[in-house]
Scaffold this motif. Structure first.
Motif, PDB file in Angstrom:
ATOM      1  N   ALA A  22     -74.528  51.161 126.775  1.00 39.70           N
ATOM      2  CA  ALA A  22     -74.296  51.595 125.525  1.00 39.70           C
ATOM      3  C   ALA A  22     -74.334  50.820 124.422  1.00 39.70           C
ATOM      4  N   ILE A  23     -72.706  50.060 125.138  1.00 43.40           N
ATOM      5  CA  ILE A  23     -72.094  49.163 124.182  1.00 43.40           C
ATOM      6  C   ILE A  23     -72.647  48.115 124.265  1.00 43.40           C
ATOM      7  N   GLU A  24     -73.401  47.747 125.162  1.00 41.92           N
ATOM      8  CA  GLU A  24     -74.041  46.266 124.704  1.00 41.92           C
ATOM      9  C   GLU A  24     -75.088  45.920 124.388  1.00 41.92           C
ATOM     10  N   ALA A  25     -76.079  47.439 124.040  1.00 40.97           N
ATOM     11  CA  ALA A  25     -77.290  47.375 123.214  1.00 40.97           C
ATOM     12  C   ALA A  25     -76.920  47.439 121.902  1.00 40.97           C
ATOM     13  N   ALA A  26     -75.288  47.939 121.746  1.00 45.00           N
ATOM     14  CA  ALA A  26     -74.773  47.927 120.219  1.00 45.00           C
ATOM     15  C   ALA A  26     -74.905  46.556 119.924  1.00 45.00           C
ATOM     16  N   ARG A  27     -73.872  46.487 121.293  1.00 44.55           N
ATOM     17  CA  ARG A  27     -72.414  44.687 120.395  1.00 44.55           C
ATOM     18  C   ARG A  27     -73.856  43.939 120.169  1.00 44.55           C
ATOM     19  N   SER A  28     -75.026  43.970 121.414  1.00 45.27           N
ATOM     20  CA  SER A  28     -75.613  42.504 121.885  1.00 45.27           C
ATOM     21  C   SER A  28     -77.121  42.416 121.069  1.00 45.27           C
ATOM     22  N   PHE A  29     -77.464  43.492 121.185  1.00 44.75           N
ATOM     23  CA  PHE A  29     -78.638  43.461 120.896  1.00 44.75           C
ATOM     24  C   PHE A  29     -79.188  44.236 118.886  1.00 44.75           C
ATOM     25  N   GLY A  30     -78.006  44.803 118.802  1.00 44.94           N
ATOM     26  CA  GLY A  30     -77.709  45.888 117.264  1.00 44.94           C
ATOM     27  C   GLY A  30     -78.973  47.052 117.185  1.00 44.94           C
ATOM     28  N   ALA A  31     -77.955  47.931 118.421  1.00 39.63           N
ATOM     29  CA  ALA A  31     -79.238  48.920 118.395  1.00 39.63           C
ATOM     30  C   ALA A  31     -78.075  50.093 118.503  1.00 39.63           C
ATOM     31  N   GLU A  32     -78.865  51.288 117.873  1.00 36.48           N
ATOM     32  CA  GLU A  32     -77.868  52.695 117.914  1.00 36.48           C
ATOM     33  C   GLU A  32     -78.663  53.276 118.986  1.00 36.48           C
ATOM     34  N   VAL A  33     -77.645  54.474 120.082  1.00 35.99           N
ATOM     35  CA  VAL A  33     -77.729  54.801 120.332  1.00 35.99           C
ATOM     36  C   VAL A  33     -77.148  56.310 121.065  1.00 35.99           C
ATOM     37  N   ASP A  34     -78.056  56.653 122.017  1.00 39.94           N
ATOM     38  CA  ASP A  34     -77.359  57.966 121.858  1.00 39.94           C
ATOM     39  C   ASP A  34     -77.871  58.294 123.483  1.00 39.94           C
ATOM     40  N   THR A  35     -77.194  58.350 123.620  1.00 41.63           N
ATOM     41  CA  THR A  35     -76.481  58.455 125.887  1.00 41.63           C
ATOM     42  C   THR A  35     -76.479  59.896 125.523  1.00 41.63           C
ATOM     43  N   LEU A  36     -76.797  60.526 126.905  1.00 41.66           N
ATOM     44  CA  LEU A  36     -76.379  61.415 128.055  1.00 41.66           C
ATOM     45  C   LEU A  36     -75.502  61.594 128.737  1.00 41.66           C
ATOM     46  N   THR A  37     -74.870  62.699 129.017  1.00 42.66           N
ATOM     47  CA  THR A  37     -73.651  62.476 130.131  1.00 42.66           C
ATOM     48  C   THR A  37     -73.106  64.094 130.869  1.00 42.66           C
ATOM     49  N   LEU A  38     -73.043  64.542 132.132  1.00 43.89           N
ATOM     50  CA  LEU A  38     -72.577  65.398 132.330  1.00 43.89           C
ATOM     51  C   LEU A  38     -70.948  65.411 132.951  1.00 43.89           C
ATOM     52  N   SER A  39     -70.403  64.655 132.975  1.00 38.18           N
ATOM     53  CA  SER A  39     -69.606  64.187 133.276  1.00 38.18           C
ATOM     54  C   SER A  39     -67.965  64.086 131.947  1.00 38.18           C
ATOM     55  N   ILE A  40     -67.695  65.229 131.978  1.00 34.78           N
ATOM     56  CA  ILE A  40     -66.664  64.852 131.052  1.00 34.78           C
ATOM     57  C   ILE A  40     -65.303  63.763 130.891  1.00 34.78           C
ATOM     58  N   GLU A  41     -65.517  63.456 132.266  1.00 34.40           N
ATOM     59  CA  GLU A  41     -64.635  62.233 132.545  1.00 34.40           C
ATOM     60  C   GLU A  41     -65.594  61.190 132.156  1.00 34.40           C
ATOM     61  N   GLN A  42     -66.570  60.379 132.639  1.00 30.61           N
ATOM     62  CA  GLN A  42     -67.161  59.652 132.165  1.00 30.61           C
ATOM     63  C   GLN A  42     -67.432  59.483 129.996  1.00 30.61           C
ATOM     64  N   LYS A  43     -66.785  60.693 129.669  1.00 32.13           N
ATOM     65  CA  LYS A  43     -67.754  60.654 128.646  1.00 32.13           C
ATOM     66  C   LYS A  43     -66.110  60.328 127.286  1.00 32.13           C
ATOM     67  N   THR A  44     -65.157  60.958 128.464  1.00 34.82           N
ATOM     68  CA  THR A  44     -63.711  61.060 127.767  1.00 34.82           C
ATOM     69  C   THR A  44     -63.762  58.782 127.243  1.00 34.82           C
ATOM     70  N   LEU A  45     -64.141  58.795 128.613  1.00 37.96           N
ATOM     71  CA  LEU A  45     -63.496  56.800 128.950  1.00 37.96           C
ATOM     72  C   LEU A  45     -64.567  56.076 128.827  1.00 37.96           C
ATOM     73  N   ALA A  46     -65.958  56.626 127.883  1.00 40.72           N
ATOM     74  CA  ALA A  46     -66.440  55.870 127.449  1.00 40.72           C
ATOM     75  C   ALA A  46     -65.832  56.310 126.071  1.00 40.72           C
ATOM     76  N   GLU A  47     -66.337  56.637 124.961  1.00 37.26           N
ATOM     77  CA  GLU A  47     -65.516  57.556 123.978  1.00 37.26           C
ATOM     78  C   GLU A  47     -64.529  56.281 123.649  1.00 37.26           C
ATOM     79  N   GLU A  48     -63.586  56.286 124.265  1.00 37.64           N
ATOM     80  CA  GLU A  48     -62.454  55.639 123.966  1.00 37.64           C
ATOM     81  C   GLU A  48     -62.722  54.017 124.112  1.00 37.64           C
ATOM     82  N   ARG A  49     -63.995  53.559 124.872  1.00 45.52           N
ATOM     83  CA  ARG A  49     -64.115  52.225 125.289  1.00 45.52           C
ATOM     84  C   ARG A  49     -64.746  52.131 123.780  1.00 45.52           C
ATOM     85  N   ILE A  50     -65.843  52.503 123.940  1.00 44.01           N
ATOM     86  CA  ILE A  50     -66.519  52.102 122.277  1.00 44.01           C
ATOM     87  C   ILE A  50     -65.559  52.324 120.902  1.00 44.01           C
TER      88      ILE A  50
END
Length: 462
Positions: free
Chosen positions: A238-266
């Protein structure tokens, strides 16, 4: 993968099949007689089964050799520390072998060599199965074949597989934290470049970034497009799609741990206004997403969908995409068509790493996508990336050994301060990397990337 949360590592790090016997009357418990019977049965079987390579087993009664030495091929040596190893293997075949290794019942001088030996003698090895092993495999396989992945089961499985300390995955993944096959080029020395003296520390980062860009390029992602992703991981795609390709992204996960870190990195990347991470099953997408997206991507998430739900999966992808000029790119670990079965017995992967997962084959996915979309999806490209996985796994293994320590893991799971528990934990991951690496290298499993275009999207777009 199990969640490690207490000092009871027998319950949480590795399921111990011998605990089954604790529920039986004492007359049924493993005894020296039954252990001896299991030992003689297994050693006798190996005498006829090992036709390629050489296996040496050292136990309390001596050294036993199987097969023949061949120049240029190392012997595989197993040291039996606990004769209950034989009971485990008799009860659960290759699953029992993995459990014996994780529980330190055996030591193996060359894990990769052991996996190669198994696959090189596969036709003979699959003949080894006890009544308990077959019953265990049937129960697990029928559950997956007929019930598949319900919503509740999917959530349970993702907690087993991914809702663990992010420090673990930071320890062995690349900077992008892609838990999937990288794509290697001559720039990193190719598929075996890690075995050369020219190997560089950040080769994995380069190969994973190449994979991300390849997926997004094949999906025809351009500035301003809306991209839907199933399986967020830690946000790398998702980060590369937005940063390098200029897209808007909706991304789905079932992992609370992954969501937390992904949002921090975003947030660190300053892309929070262009990426939304949803804690959501793909079957729960809101009605307003119908026909909203220009492109769909999913990297190695299909293994968790279940064989009974492939058509539902692709129906929902079709539903979410725009009618014209939309692209779909999916990747998955796959079985060759000749080996693919809807019923898949339980093995090390399905017990300990990705519970109730099921590997598709490329043809099954193509057929499901075509039927589910009512022929609106046309196949454009089918790529086999399986040859790129062994090096990816070797790189992860090296980083695991270097970076994942008792101190880093015990911060989250105090029980892993027990040296025995931590050794079992590390052995589980060592076994995974060797087990999967041999499977990809021998072609037992592969990794396919399939690109579809919707409703006649032209081969070249301006």
């Amino acid at each position: 993968m199990s969640t490690f949360a207490s000092s009871s590592y027998f319950a949480e790090v590795v399921y111990d099949p011998l605990s089954f016997f604790s529920m039986l009357p004492s007359r049924f418990l493993p005894t020296s007689w039954s252990t001896s019977l299991a030992r003689s049965s297994i050693l006798g079987f190996l005498q006829s089964a090992i036709k390629v390579g050489y296996l040496e087993i050292t136990d309390s009664q001596g050294i036993h050799g199987f097969g023949t030495h061949k120049e240029g091929r190392k012997a595989v040596r197993i040291t039996v520390n606990n004769d209950l190893f034989y009971v485990r293997v008799l009860a659960s075949a290759d699953l029992g072998l993995s459990e014996s290794y994780m529980m330190c019942d055996i030591d193996v001088d060359n894990l990769k060599g052991m996996m190669d030996l198994w696959l090189d003698n596969y036709d003979e090895m699959i003949g080894f199965d006890s009544t308990l092993s077959r019953l265990n495999a049937v129960v697990s396989g029928l559950y997956n074949a007929f019930l598949g992945q319900s919503l509740s089961r999917s959530r349970l499985n993702v907690m087993d597989a991914y809702d663990q300390s992010n420090d673990l995955f930071k320890g062995f993944l690349s900077e992008e934290m892609m838990y999937s096959c990288a794509l290697w080029s001559d720039g990193e020395g190719g598929l075996r470049g890690d075995l050369l003296p020219t190997s560089q520390p950040f080769d994995l980062e380069m190969a994973q970034l190449r994979k991300i860009h390849h997926v997004l390029t094949m999906a025809r992602v351009k500035p301003g497009m809306k991209v839907l992703e199933f399986g967020s991981g830690w946000g790398g795609m998702a980060i590369e799609a937005a940063r390098s390709f200029g897209a808007e992204v909706d991304t789905l996960t079932l992992s609370i741990e992954q969501k937390t870190l992904a949002e921090e990195r975003i947030r660190v990347a300053g892309l929070q206004d262009r990426i939304r991470v949803h804690l959501m099953d793909y079957r729960d997408m809101p009605i307003e997403w119908a026909g909203r997206f220009d492109a769909f991507v999913s990297v190695e998430m299909l293994e968790h969908v279940g064989t009974q739900h492939y058509e539902t999966y692709f129906k929902l992808v079709d539903w979410a995409l725009k009618d014209k000029n939309a692209a779909v790119v999916v990747t998955a670990t796959t079985f060759p068509e000749a080996r693919y079965r809807t019923y898949q017995p339980e093995d090390f992967m399905r017990r300990y790493m990705w519970p109730n997962s099921a590997l598709p084959c490329a043809t099954t996915l193509i057929n499901a996508a075509t039927k589910a979309s009512k022929n609106r999806f046309s196949v454009q490209f089918v790529e086999n990336h399986g040859a790129h996985y062994p090096r990816t796994l070797r790189e992860w293994s090296r980083r695991l050994e270097a970076n994942v320590t008792m101190d880093t893991m015990a911060k989250r799971y105090p029980g892993l301060r027990d040296p025995t528990a931590f050794e079992t934990f590390k052995r589980k991951w060592r076994y995974l990397f060797a087990y999967a690496g041999a499977g990809f290298a021998k072609g037992y499993i592969s990794c396919h990337m399939i690109t579809f275009y919707k409703n006649g999207m032209p081969a070249q777009c301006d």
